[in-house]
Scaffold this active site. Structure first.
Site, PDB file in Angstrom:
ATOM      1  N   CYS A   2      10.199 -12.800 -23.478  1.00 49.43           N
ATOM      2  CA  CYS A   2      11.266 -12.697 -24.739  1.00 49.43           C
ATOM      3  C   CYS A   2      10.973 -11.377 -25.635  1.00 49.43           C
ATOM      4  CB  CYS A   2      10.974 -13.991 -25.388  1.00 49.43           C
ATOM      5  SG  CYS A   2      11.270 -15.415 -24.492  1.00 49.43           S
ATOM      6  N   ARG A  27      13.889  -7.361 -22.184  1.00 46.39           N
ATOM      7  CA  ARG A  27      12.896  -8.464 -22.014  1.00 46.39           C
ATOM      8  C   ARG A  27      13.500  -9.886 -22.044  1.00 46.39           C
ATOM      9  NH1 ARG A  27       7.670  -6.991 -23.897  1.00 46.39           N
ATOM     10  NH2 ARG A  27       7.017  -9.117 -24.480  1.00 46.39           N
ATOM     11  N   TRP A  74      14.169 -15.052 -22.657  1.00 50.54           N
ATOM     12  CA  TRP A  74      13.995 -15.307 -21.313  1.00 50.54           C
ATOM     13  C   TRP A  74      13.471 -16.754 -21.080  1.00 50.54           C
ATOM     14  CZ3 TRP A  74      15.446 -13.058 -16.789  1.00 50.54           C
ATOM     15  CH2 TRP A  74      14.993 -13.685 -15.644  1.00 50.54           C
ATOM     16  N   ASN A 100       7.552 -15.697 -28.150  1.00 48.56           N
ATOM     17  CA  ASN A 100       7.566 -14.997 -26.930  1.00 48.56           C
ATOM     18  C   ASN A 100       6.243 -15.845 -26.323  1.00 48.56           C
ATOM     19  OD1 ASN A 100       7.425 -13.685 -24.525  1.00 48.56           O
ATOM     20  ND2 ASN A 100       6.387 -11.968 -25.553  1.00 48.56           N
ATOM     21  N   GLU A 491       9.735  -6.505   4.649  1.00 48.96           N
ATOM     22  CA  GLU A 491       9.897  -6.061   3.134  1.00 48.96           C
ATOM     23  C   GLU A 491       9.565  -4.737   3.065  1.00 48.96           C
ATOM     24  OE1 GLU A 491      11.168  -7.481   0.799  1.00 48.96           O
ATOM     25  OE2 GLU A 491      10.392  -6.674  -1.102  1.00 48.96           O
ATOM     26  N   LYS A 495      12.601  -2.171   1.150  1.00 52.25           N
ATOM     27  CA  LYS A 495      12.174  -1.609  -0.197  1.00 52.25           C
ATOM     28  C   LYS A 495      12.603  -0.139   0.136  1.00 52.25           C
ATOM     29  CE  LYS A 495      12.023  -4.140  -2.629  1.00 52.25           C
ATOM     30  NZ  LYS A 495      12.275  -5.250  -2.155  1.00 52.25           N
ATOM     31  N   GLU A 498      16.614   0.484   0.664  1.00 52.85           N
ATOM     32  CA  GLU A 498      17.324   0.012  -0.735  1.00 52.85           C
ATOM     33  C   GLU A 498      17.337   1.586  -1.685  1.00 52.85           C
ATOM     34  OE1 GLU A 498      17.089  -3.858  -2.835  1.00 52.85           O
ATOM     35  OE2 GLU A 498      15.184  -3.533  -2.115  1.00 52.85           O
ATOM     36  N   HIS A 514       8.093  -4.257  24.137  1.00 50.86           N
ATOM     37  CA  HIS A 514       9.225  -4.735  24.778  1.00 50.86           C
ATOM     38  C   HIS A 514      10.651  -4.094  24.442  1.00 50.86           C
ATOM     39  CE1 HIS A 514       6.967  -8.264  26.054  1.00 50.86           C
ATOM     40  NE2 HIS A 514       6.310  -8.300  24.898  1.00 50.86           N
ATOM     41  N   LYS A 614      21.915  -6.456  -8.805  1.00 55.57           N
ATOM     42  CA  LYS A 614      20.749  -7.149  -8.940  1.00 55.57           C
ATOM     43  C   LYS A 614      20.904  -8.450  -8.240  1.00 55.57           C
ATOM     44  CE  LYS A 614      16.604  -8.023  -9.910  1.00 55.57           C
ATOM     45  NZ  LYS A 614      15.624  -7.469  -8.751  1.00 55.57           N
TER      46      LYS A 614
HETATM   47  C1  AGP Z   1      15.651  -7.364  -2.881  1.00 55.85           C
HETATM   48  O1  AGP Z   1      14.885  -5.863  -3.334  1.00 55.85           O
HETATM   49  C2  AGP Z   1      17.083  -7.122  -3.038  1.00 55.85           C
HETATM   50  N1  AGP Z   1      17.542  -6.340  -4.378  1.00 55.85           N
HETATM   51  C3  AGP Z   1      17.862  -8.239  -2.518  1.00 55.85           C
HETATM   52  O2  AGP Z   1      17.595  -8.222  -0.976  1.00 55.85           O
HETATM   53  C4  AGP Z   1      17.575  -9.431  -2.982  1.00 55.85           C
HETATM   54  O3  AGP Z   1      16.376  -9.993  -2.512  1.00 55.85           O
HETATM   55  C5  AGP Z   1      18.594 -10.666  -2.664  1.00 55.85           C
HETATM   56  O4  AGP Z   1      19.725 -10.183  -2.785  1.00 55.85           O
HETATM   57  C6  AGP Z   1      18.234 -11.854  -2.776  1.00 55.85           C
HETATM   58  O5  AGP Z   1      18.495 -11.901  -4.175  1.00 55.85           O
HETATM   59  P1  AGP Z   1      18.066 -13.430  -5.082  1.00 55.85           P
HETATM   60  O6  AGP Z   1      16.423 -13.462  -4.970  1.00 55.85           O
HETATM   61  O7  AGP Z   1      18.411 -13.160  -6.450  1.00 55.85           O
HETATM   62  O8  AGP Z   1      18.920 -14.518  -4.309  1.00 55.85           O
END
Ligand code: AGP
Length: 619
Positions: A2, A27, A74, A100, A491, A495, A498, A514, A614
């Site tokens: 927070c 925050r 938060w 906080n 992952e 990254k 994205e 394969h 997000k």
């Molecule tokens: C991850 O870097 C992405 N921003 C995206 O794949 C994210 O993980 C996905 O949309 C799931 O979001 P959530 O965890 O808020 O459900």
């Protein structure tokens, strides 16, 4: 996490606090509030939702006064509503506190205070603080706060005021940051420098278990025993935008570096000795003893954490675990029932596909458990039980600290279930917890090597960009890994995609023969996770297969590895030696950094990449 701020001086406290809270909104943004003293009375204004809701409220109902405390929240305990918003008051409304941190012993303190006649209104851990100060107040706020905070266990940074001491504010801290802003006939307390940089660059950093009393004319610092402390002010060199990112260029990089602290805080919050403890879980232990199978459902990065959870649970508990993306699960007529525990993982707790998957699982009679970062989010509220990951607000769209927080939570859930199902002995449980604590320390060690922004991975990224341009923008990436690190291959690829918009694919290394090996010549660049593991020899073979076809390799190896290194590999990144079962938490860090530095080379908007949000609250 927070944000808190305190002001005392000649200016309007409300205006000064609101400006400071805007600078601290990164925050936390679940709710906000402030308390201002005027004419011996404390006036309160607090609202759930983003800070603009409070700003609008103050336009309608302005607060008079030159001394006040403010808060952006938060939520960690108590859903984000008006009652749970800070500041919190004592019984008589003469003491206001913003906080906080997490008070781990708040329940015991609350029980005792209620027995002594105190009346509580909120579900927060914070509310015990004003009541404790009230209990010890004998005309001196600093002394009462010193005695009150001596009883607190956990982390706190607080600002508090008393209507009987109108131009004074007292601050105290333990494990959460608190600084003093030194002004001209005005002084400030704040979680972080951005809140006060518009007024002063002179700050005093409070150390753990110290308290400070500020008035417009004076600053008085003491330690937890009441001994006076003298400390010279420092000068902040950051500009505002840098300061909100604590000196990092992007929130994503800041959040990558926050990971060791996040893991350490989760372990602190979740471990009582060697027992794993999920205070908010609300699912009976017997369910975990009796379920026959587990289904984990999520999207994106959370899906990759889910896949890693499958390796953890199947290896340690020997229970069948099936993992699915939310968008597939919800349309497939999933085979789940009352013997199934369906776990839904979501950082935001608002992802539409995962929310609908939750409802689908409940319709089929499955017990549902949410693992979320945002308190009181839709998925957290609709599931039968919830475990919060306490990663703090994750601002960058590309998820990093939420991912390792999900992994840490899945390890703890696996140990918790394994213990209940007698699949893990007490001795084994203790060993596993030690290894997990070691992983947190090793992630910090790993990151130490990358504090300088012109580090090895940044150089690799620079080489890649030169190659990419030479090949007329045609190069791509392939990430190869095996076993418990295979989800990290996915992952790492996500990254990169994205934030650098470069085509990348994660693949199980054993599957190369394969088909995908047909791709290999000097393009794509191949990232191989070849750390010490039971599949290490197999990974060595995969590396040789790629090398033999002219592939350019970035190998993630265990520090001191001499066999991969002897293969004359183009690029090597070493991680500290770690038990393979716990390696995903550390292996993912160089993959996050590689994506970050490649995107930086291309000059893209790293924190807010194109086409993304997000939280994907649409289908
Ligand atoms: C991850 O870097 C992405 N921003 C995206 O794949 C994210 O993980 C996905 O949309 C799931 O979001 P959530 O965890 O808020 O459900």
């Amino acid at each position: 996490m927070c944000g808190i701020i305190g002001y005392t001086g000649k200016k309007s406290a409300a205006k000064t606090l609101i400006n400071g809270l805007h600078r601290l909104e990164y925050r936390g943004y679940d709710s906000s509030g402030m308390a201002v003293v005027y004419d011996g009375i404390i006036s309160l204004s607090k609202k759930p939702g983003k800070l603009h809701v409070l700003t609008d409220e103050l336009k309608r109902f302005p607060l008079e006064g030159n001394t006040g405390v403010g808060h952006v929240r938060w939520a960690t305990h108590g859903v984000p509503n008006e009652i749970n918003a800070h500041p919190h008051l004592d019984c008589k409304g003469q003491i206001a506190v913003v906080h906080n941190g997490i008070i781990e012993n708040h329940q015991a303190l609350k029980k005792r205070l209620i027995r002594e006649g105190h009346k509580f209104t909120s579900d927060t851990d914070t509310e015990v603080i004003p009541h404790l100060i009230e209990k010890y107040y004998k005309g001196n706020l600093l002394e009462a706060t010193r005695r009150a905070t001596a009883l607190l266990k956990g982390s706190y940074a607080i600002c508090c005021l008393h209507s009987a001491e109108p131009s004074r504010i007292v601050g105290a801290r333990c494990d959460s940051p608190l600084i003093i802003g030194v002004g001209e006939k005005e002084n400030f307390l704040a979680s972080d420098a951005p809140a006060i940089l518009d007024h002063t660059k002179k700050v005093i950093f409070l150390s753990n278990l110290e308290l400070a009393e500020i008035s417009p004319e004076a600053i008085n610092i003491i330690d937890y025993k009441g001994r006076k402390i003298y400390r010279k002010p420092a000068h902040i060199k950051w500009d505002i935008s840098q300061a909100e990112k604590s000196g990092f260029k992007h929130f994503m990089l800041k959040e990558i570096f926050e990971q060791p602290e996040v893991i350490k805080n989760i372990l602190k919050e979740r471990l009582k000795g060697n027992r794993v403890h999920f205070e908010e879980l609300a699912i009976k232990e017997n369910l975990f003893r009796n379920i026959k199978n587990v289904v984990i459902v999520a999207c994106g990065t959370a899906y990759h954490a889910s896949l890693t959870g499958k390796y953890m649970m199947e290896e340690l508990i020997r229970i069948p675990v099936w993992v699915d993306t939310s968008s597939e699960f919800r349309y497939r007529k999933p085979i789940v029932n009352k013997n199934t525990l369906t776990i839904l993982i979501s950082q935001s707790g608002e992802t539409a596909d995962t929310l609908h998957a939750l409802r689908e699982a409940k319709k089929e009679g499955a017990k549902t458990l949410a693992i979320c970062n945002v308190l009181g989010s839709s998925i957290a509220r609709e599931a039968d039980g919830v475990i919060y990951t306490h990663a703090g607000p994750e601002i960058a769209v590309a998820s990093t600290k939420a991912y390792t927080a999900q992994l840490t939570t899945l390890y703890l859930l696996t140990f918790y279930m394994g213990y209940l199902r007698r699949a893990i002995s007490g001795t084994e449980n203790a060993r596993l917890l030690n290894e997990l604590k070691k992983a947190a320390r090793l992630s910090k060690l790993m990151l130490e090597g990358f504090k300088n922004s012109d580090n090895k991975i940044a150089k690799y990224a620079r080489d890649f960009r030169k190659y990419y341009l030479k090949k007329h923008n045609k190069s791509t990436f392939l990430y190869l890994a095996r076993n418990i690190n295979y989800p990290n291959a996915l992952e790492g690829a996500l990254k990169l995609k994205e934030i650098s918009y470069i085509a990348a694919e994660g693949y199980p290394a054993g599957e190369m023969k394969h088909g995908p090996i047909a791709l290999i010549d000097e393009n794509p660049w191949v990232v191989c996770v070849a750390t010490k593991a039971k599949v290490y020899e197999k990974m060595l073979t995969n590396i040789q297969e790629v090398k033999a076809r002219g592939g350019i390799i970035i190998a993630i190896v265990t520090k001191g590895d001499d066999r991969v290194v002897s293969q004359n590999i183009n690029y090597i990144i070493e991680i500290p030696e770690i038990d393979d079962f716990f390696s995903p938490i550390v292996v993912v860090i160089p993959l996050q950094l590689l994506a970050y530095y490649v995107a930086r080379e291309f000059g893209y908007d790293i924190d807010q990449p194109r086409n993304l949000a997000k939280s994907v609250t649409v289908e």
